[in-house]
Design a protein around this motif. Structure first.
Motif, PDB file in Angstrom:
ATOM      1  N   GLY A 110       3.268  -0.944  -4.094  1.00  0.00           N
ATOM      2  CA  GLY A 110       4.472  -0.033  -3.902  1.00  0.00           C
ATOM      3  C   GLY A 110       5.845  -0.239  -3.887  1.00  0.00           C
ATOM      4  N   GLY A 111       6.163  -1.658  -3.774  1.00  0.00           N
ATOM      5  CA  GLY A 111       7.720  -1.929  -3.758  1.00  0.00           C
ATOM      6  C   GLY A 111       8.553  -1.349  -2.975  1.00  0.00           C
ATOM      7  N   ARG A 112       9.743  -0.914  -3.270  1.00  0.00           N
ATOM      8  CA  ARG A 112      10.342  -0.208  -2.268  1.00  0.00           C
ATOM      9  C   ARG A 112       9.977   1.153  -1.857  1.00  0.00           C
ATOM     10  N   THR A 113       8.937   1.925  -2.759  1.00  0.00           N
ATOM     11  CA  THR A 113       8.507   3.098  -2.237  1.00  0.00           C
ATOM     12  C   THR A 113       7.200   2.961  -1.218  1.00  0.00           C
ATOM     13  N   ALA A 114       6.891   1.944  -0.946  1.00  0.00           N
ATOM     14  CA  ALA A 114       5.781   1.667   0.065  1.00  0.00           C
ATOM     15  C   ALA A 114       6.318   2.079   1.206  1.00  0.00           C
ATOM     16  N   GLN A 115       5.661   2.896   2.335  1.00  0.00           N
ATOM     17  CA  GLN A 115       5.963   3.384   3.390  1.00  0.00           C
ATOM     18  C   GLN A 115       5.378   2.617   4.503  1.00  0.00           C
ATOM     19  N   LYS A 158       0.821  -1.134  -0.105  1.00  0.00           N
ATOM     20  CA  LYS A 158      -0.062   0.012  -0.047  1.00  0.00           C
ATOM     21  C   LYS A 158       0.933   1.275   0.174  1.00  0.00           C
ATOM     22  N   GLY A 159       0.775   2.037  -0.857  1.00  0.00           N
ATOM     23  CA  GLY A 159       1.535   3.277  -1.045  1.00  0.00           C
ATOM     24  C   GLY A 159       0.817   4.566  -0.690  1.00  0.00           C
ATOM     25  N   ARG A 160      -0.529   4.668  -0.660  1.00  0.00           N
ATOM     26  CA  ARG A 160      -1.136   5.805   0.015  1.00  0.00           C
ATOM     27  C   ARG A 160      -2.038   5.545   0.925  1.00  0.00           C
ATOM     28  N   THR A 161      -2.705   6.566   1.644  1.00  0.00           N
ATOM     29  CA  THR A 161      -3.571   6.111   3.011  1.00  0.00           C
ATOM     30  C   THR A 161      -4.801   5.740   2.421  1.00  0.00           C
ATOM     31  N   HIS A 162      -5.566   6.250   1.220  1.00  0.00           N
ATOM     32  CA  HIS A 162      -6.795   5.705   0.951  1.00  0.00           C
ATOM     33  C   HIS A 162      -6.593   5.167  -0.500  1.00  0.00           C
ATOM     34  N   GLN A 163      -5.671   4.561  -0.774  1.00  0.00           N
ATOM     35  CA  GLN A 163      -5.456   3.641  -1.978  1.00  0.00           C
ATOM     36  C   GLN A 163      -6.711   2.563  -1.917  1.00  0.00           C
ATOM     37  N   LEU A 164      -6.994   2.347  -3.204  1.00  0.00           N
ATOM     38  CA  LEU A 164      -7.727   1.082  -3.313  1.00  0.00           C
ATOM     39  C   LEU A 164      -7.045  -0.272  -3.160  1.00  0.00           C
ATOM     40  N   GLY A 165      -8.067  -1.212  -2.563  1.00  0.00           N
ATOM     41  CA  GLY A 165      -7.030  -2.299  -2.353  1.00  0.00           C
ATOM     42  C   GLY A 165      -7.881  -3.381  -2.938  1.00  0.00           C
ATOM     43  N   LEU A 166      -7.009  -4.643  -3.187  1.00  0.00           N
ATOM     44  CA  LEU A 166      -7.633  -5.741  -3.695  1.00  0.00           C
ATOM     45  C   LEU A 166      -6.639  -7.036  -3.161  1.00  0.00           C
ATOM     46  N   HIS A 167      -6.399  -6.598  -1.695  1.00  0.00           N
ATOM     47  CA  HIS A 167      -5.488  -7.615  -1.076  1.00  0.00           C
ATOM     48  C   HIS A 167      -6.201  -8.689  -0.350  1.00  0.00           C
ATOM     49  N   THR A 168      -7.628  -8.548  -0.101  1.00  0.00           N
ATOM     50  CA  THR A 168      -8.425  -9.536   0.536  1.00  0.00           C
ATOM     51  C   THR A 168      -9.515  -9.914  -0.281  1.00  0.00           C
TER      52      THR A 168
END
Length: 180
Positions: A113-118, A75-85
């Protein structure tokens, strides 16, 4: 110009190799644009569904969601859409049904997000360059060991030297040898 417009308005059939073909009503598609209209846990909102359905009503043949993370640690942004579950599927199904009702096909931009994910955003530990490099070096060593060398040679595969960054000297005096 008119000829290009007529071409863009022609339907386009997608699908081959045994897949069910889908036909776009025209060749116009939206690019994935980040709106951050999702919830903090990655669920789609009515605001985002309305935003994308508006594009379908405008006549696009395919509407694409924003970057949608596929793993919690990506996840790269606080309100990013997810399809992780699987819990995310009903919301995206609702979006898909709404887009189909307007005559458009739905597409999702899958993202990690890879290496840029926080870690502060994803809540997961992030991988750093040093960790990737250590794994790569270990894999490179195993690949060049005598057991895996070409044609049973006992010599390891030669490697090029790795350049190292060395900061410039901060002193004003020269460290170069002088002729005497």
């Amino acid at each position: 110009m008119e000829q290009n417009t007529r071409y863009a308005a022609r339907p386009l059939t997608l699908g081959r190799n045994g897949r069910t073909p889908k036909t776009l009503r025209n060749r116009l598609a939206s690019a994935p644009m980040e709106r951050n209209y999702g919830t903090t846990d990655g669920r789609i909102t009515e605001q985002y569904i309305d935003y994308l359905v508006t594009r379908a009503k405008a006549g696009l043949g395919m509407v694409t969601t924003e970057a949608t993370y596929v793993r919690a640690d990506g996840k790269g942004r606080t309100h990013q859409l997810g399809l992780h579950t699987d819990a995310m599927i009903p919301g995206l199904r609702k979006l898909t049904d709404a887009l189909h009702a307007e005559g458009a096909l739905a597409a999702v931009e899958l993202n990690h997000g890879g290496r840029t994910a926080q870690a502060a955003v994803s809540g997961s530990r992030t991988w750093r360059r040093r960790q990737y490099r250590a794994r790569w070096q270990a894999a490179k060593f195993r690949a060049s060991s005598p057991a895996t060398s070409a044609k049973g040679s006992s010599k390891p595969t030669p490697r090029l030297p790795v350049a190292r960054y060395r900061p410039a000297s901060t002193s004003s005096t020269s460290t170069a040898p002088t002729a005497t």
